[in-house]
Design a protein around this motif. Sequence first.
Motif, PDB file in Angstrom:
ATOM      1  N   TYR A 138       0.834  -1.211   0.000  1.00 26.40           N
ATOM      2  CA  TYR A 138       0.000   0.000   0.000  1.00 26.40           C
ATOM      3  C   TYR A 138       0.866   1.257   0.000  1.00 26.40           C
ATOM      4  CZ  TYR A 138      -3.932  -3.082   0.961  1.00 26.40           C
ATOM      5  OH  TYR A 138      -4.873  -4.068   0.883  1.00 26.40           O
ATOM      6  N   SER A 139       1.817   1.329   0.918  1.00 27.88           N
ATOM      7  CA  SER A 139       2.702   2.498   0.963  1.00 27.88           C
ATOM      8  C   SER A 139       3.570   2.589  -0.285  1.00 27.88           C
ATOM      9  CB  SER A 139       3.596   2.447   2.203  1.00 27.88           C
ATOM     10  OG  SER A 139       2.841   2.693   3.355  1.00 27.88           O
ATOM     11  N   TYR A 140       4.104   1.453  -0.713  1.00 31.32           N
ATOM     12  CA  TYR A 140       4.963   1.445  -1.897  1.00 31.32           C
ATOM     13  C   TYR A 140       4.198   1.994  -3.103  1.00 31.32           C
ATOM     14  CZ  TYR A 140       9.330  -0.137  -3.994  1.00 31.32           C
ATOM     15  OH  TYR A 140      10.577  -0.181  -4.574  1.00 31.32           O
ATOM     16  N   ASN A 141       2.983   1.521  -3.303  1.00 36.44           N
ATOM     17  CA  ASN A 141       2.178   1.993  -4.431  1.00 36.44           C
ATOM     18  C   ASN A 141       1.824   3.467  -4.306  1.00 36.44           C
ATOM     19  OD1 ASN A 141       2.263  -0.422  -5.834  1.00 36.44           O
ATOM     20  ND2 ASN A 141       0.428  -1.205  -4.848  1.00 36.44           N
ATOM     21  N   ASN A 142       1.594   3.942  -3.084  1.00 36.04           N
ATOM     22  CA  ASN A 142       1.341   5.372  -2.899  1.00 36.04           C
ATOM     23  C   ASN A 142       2.538   6.196  -3.354  1.00 36.04           C
ATOM     24  OD1 ASN A 142      -1.257   5.219  -1.880  1.00 36.04           O
ATOM     25  ND2 ASN A 142      -0.591   5.178   0.250  1.00 36.04           N
ATOM     26  N   PHE A 143       3.734   5.762  -2.985  1.00 34.30           N
ATOM     27  CA  PHE A 143       4.935   6.472  -3.428  1.00 34.30           C
ATOM     28  C   PHE A 143       5.042   6.454  -4.953  1.00 34.30           C
ATOM     29  CE2 PHE A 143       6.686   5.701   0.927  1.00 34.30           C
ATOM     30  CZ  PHE A 143       7.035   7.013   1.225  1.00 34.30           C
ATOM     31  N   LEU A 144       4.827   5.308  -5.559  1.00 33.66           N
ATOM     32  CA  LEU A 144       4.915   5.216  -7.022  1.00 33.66           C
ATOM     33  C   LEU A 144       3.858   6.083  -7.693  1.00 33.66           C
ATOM     34  CD1 LEU A 144       5.612   1.390  -7.488  1.00 33.66           C
ATOM     35  CD2 LEU A 144       7.273   3.282  -7.431  1.00 33.66           C
ATOM     36  N   ASP A 145       2.650   6.105  -7.137  1.00 27.15           N
ATOM     37  CA  ASP A 145       1.583   6.947  -7.684  1.00 27.15           C
ATOM     38  C   ASP A 145       1.934   8.430  -7.620  1.00 27.15           C
ATOM     39  OD1 ASP A 145       0.051   4.708  -8.206  1.00 27.15           O
ATOM     40  OD2 ASP A 145      -1.297   4.993  -6.489  1.00 27.15           O
ATOM     41  N   GLU A 146       2.794   8.798  -6.664  1.00 28.89           N
ATOM     42  CA  GLU A 146       3.202  10.195  -6.498  1.00 28.89           C
ATOM     43  C   GLU A 146       4.536  10.494  -7.179  1.00 28.89           C
ATOM     44  OE1 GLU A 146       1.396  12.679  -5.208  1.00 28.89           O
ATOM     45  OE2 GLU A 146      -0.247  11.237  -4.955  1.00 28.89           O
ATOM     46  N   ALA A 147       4.931   9.649  -8.111  1.00 24.46           N
ATOM     47  CA  ALA A 147       6.104   9.844  -8.982  1.00 24.46           C
ATOM     48  C   ALA A 147       7.446   9.618  -8.283  1.00 24.46           C
ATOM     49  CB  ALA A 147       6.069  11.208  -9.660  1.00 24.46           C
ATOM     50  N   PHE A 148       7.458   8.913  -7.160  1.00 26.49           N
ATOM     51  CA  PHE A 148       8.722   8.480  -6.576  1.00 26.49           C
ATOM     52  C   PHE A 148       9.227   7.295  -7.393  1.00 26.49           C
ATOM     53  CE2 PHE A 148       7.200  10.973  -3.132  1.00 26.49           C
ATOM     54  CZ  PHE A 148       8.244  11.215  -2.258  1.00 26.49           C
ATOM     55  N   VAL A 149      10.537   7.143  -7.471  1.00 24.21           N
ATOM     56  CA  VAL A 149      11.133   6.015  -8.185  1.00 24.21           C
ATOM     57  C   VAL A 149      12.110   5.296  -7.263  1.00 24.21           C
ATOM     58  CG1 VAL A 149      10.865   7.031 -10.486  1.00 24.21           C
ATOM     59  CG2 VAL A 149      12.946   7.455  -9.184  1.00 24.21           C
ATOM     60  N   ALA A 150      12.267   4.012  -7.510  1.00 20.98           N
ATOM     61  CA  ALA A 150      13.206   3.224  -6.710  1.00 20.98           C
ATOM     62  C   ALA A 150      14.625   3.640  -7.061  1.00 20.98           C
ATOM     63  CB  ALA A 150      12.995   1.744  -6.953  1.00 20.98           C
ATOM     64  N   TYR A 151      15.389   4.005  -6.046  1.00 21.16           N
ATOM     65  CA  TYR A 151      16.792   4.372  -6.219  1.00 21.16           C
ATOM     66  C   TYR A 151      17.685   3.171  -5.926  1.00 21.16           C
ATOM     67  CZ  TYR A 151      21.213   6.792  -5.487  1.00 21.16           C
ATOM     68  OH  TYR A 151      22.517   7.182  -5.552  1.00 21.16           O
ATOM     69  N   LYS A 152      17.421   2.502  -4.806  1.00 23.01           N
ATOM     70  CA  LYS A 152      18.092   1.260  -4.440  1.00 23.01           C
ATOM     71  C   LYS A 152      17.053   0.335  -3.837  1.00 23.01           C
ATOM     72  CE  LYS A 152      22.819   2.664  -3.531  1.00 23.01           C
ATOM     73  NZ  LYS A 152      23.936   2.590  -2.583  1.00 23.01           N
ATOM     74  N   THR A 153      17.191  -0.934  -4.113  1.00 23.41           N
ATOM     75  CA  THR A 153      16.224  -1.889  -3.585  1.00 23.41           C
ATOM     76  C   THR A 153      16.906  -2.902  -2.676  1.00 23.41           C
ATOM     77  OG1 THR A 153      16.453  -3.303  -5.536  1.00 23.41           O
ATOM     78  CG2 THR A 153      14.689  -1.659  -5.582  1.00 23.41           C
ATOM     79  N   ARG A 154      16.100  -3.412  -1.756  1.00 22.46           N
ATOM     80  CA  ARG A 154      16.516  -4.478  -0.853  1.00 22.46           C
ATOM     81  C   ARG A 154      17.780  -4.127  -0.070  1.00 22.46           C
ATOM     82  NH1 ARG A 154      12.728  -7.851  -0.335  1.00 22.46           N
ATOM     83  NH2 ARG A 154      14.132  -9.325   0.649  1.00 22.46           N
ATOM     84  N   VAL A 155      17.765  -2.960   0.562  1.00 17.19           N
ATOM     85  CA  VAL A 155      18.878  -2.492   1.372  1.00 17.19           C
ATOM     86  C   VAL A 155      18.584  -2.859   2.829  1.00 17.19           C
ATOM     87  CG1 VAL A 155      20.158  -0.453   2.129  1.00 17.19           C
ATOM     88  CG2 VAL A 155      19.283  -0.583  -0.210  1.00 17.19           C
ATOM     89  N   THR A 156      19.575  -3.390   3.523  1.00 21.07           N
ATOM     90  CA  THR A 156      19.406  -3.694   4.946  1.00 21.07           C
ATOM     91  C   THR A 156      19.700  -2.433   5.743  1.00 21.07           C
ATOM     92  OG1 THR A 156      20.069  -5.985   4.599  1.00 21.07           O
ATOM     93  CG2 THR A 156      20.150  -5.167   6.850  1.00 21.07           C
ATOM     94  N   MET A 157      18.732  -2.007   6.558  1.00 21.66           N
ATOM     95  CA  MET A 157      18.899  -0.808   7.380  1.00 21.66           C
ATOM     96  C   MET A 157      18.016  -0.908   8.617  1.00 21.66           C
ATOM     97  SD  MET A 157      17.165   1.800   4.542  1.00 21.66           S
ATOM     98  CE  MET A 157      18.281   3.040   4.926  1.00 21.66           C
ATOM     99  N   TYR A 158      18.157   0.053   9.511  1.00 22.65           N
ATOM    100  CA  TYR A 158      17.354   0.063  10.742  1.00 22.65           C
ATOM    101  C   TYR A 158      17.477  -1.258  11.488  1.00 22.65           C
ATOM    102  CZ  TYR A 158      15.196   3.737   7.899  1.00 22.65           C
ATOM    103  OH  TYR A 158      14.982   4.810   7.073  1.00 22.65           O
ATOM    104  N   GLY A 159      18.677  -1.703  11.678  1.00 23.62           N
ATOM    105  CA  GLY A 159      18.891  -3.023  12.271  1.00 23.62           C
ATOM    106  C   GLY A 159      18.974  -4.039  11.149  1.00 23.62           C
TER     107      GLY A 159
END
Length: 73
Positions: free
Chosen positions: A41-62
């Motif tokens: 849901y959040s991912y699609n909201n970002f895409l609908d608002e013209a955000f694009v994936a810069y890097k995928t599957r990054v380990t962060m926040y622990g």
Amino acid sequence: FVHPDYRGLGLHKAFLEVIKKQAAVDGASSIWSTVSPDNTYSYNNFLDEAFVAYKTRVTMYGDHIRDILKYDV
């Protein structure tokens, strides 16, 4: 996080619109965010608002897997 009683009301998209407008006022050139690739849901909201994936599957926040998204202002 959004309380379950308020999900589906468009709060995320409304927040993104506010952030995009403020970024333009502030003279920002881009907006960056992270999102779980499992949060469709959040991912699609970002895409609908013209955000694009810069890097995928990054380990962060622990040990959490996140995608880094970018929006050019």
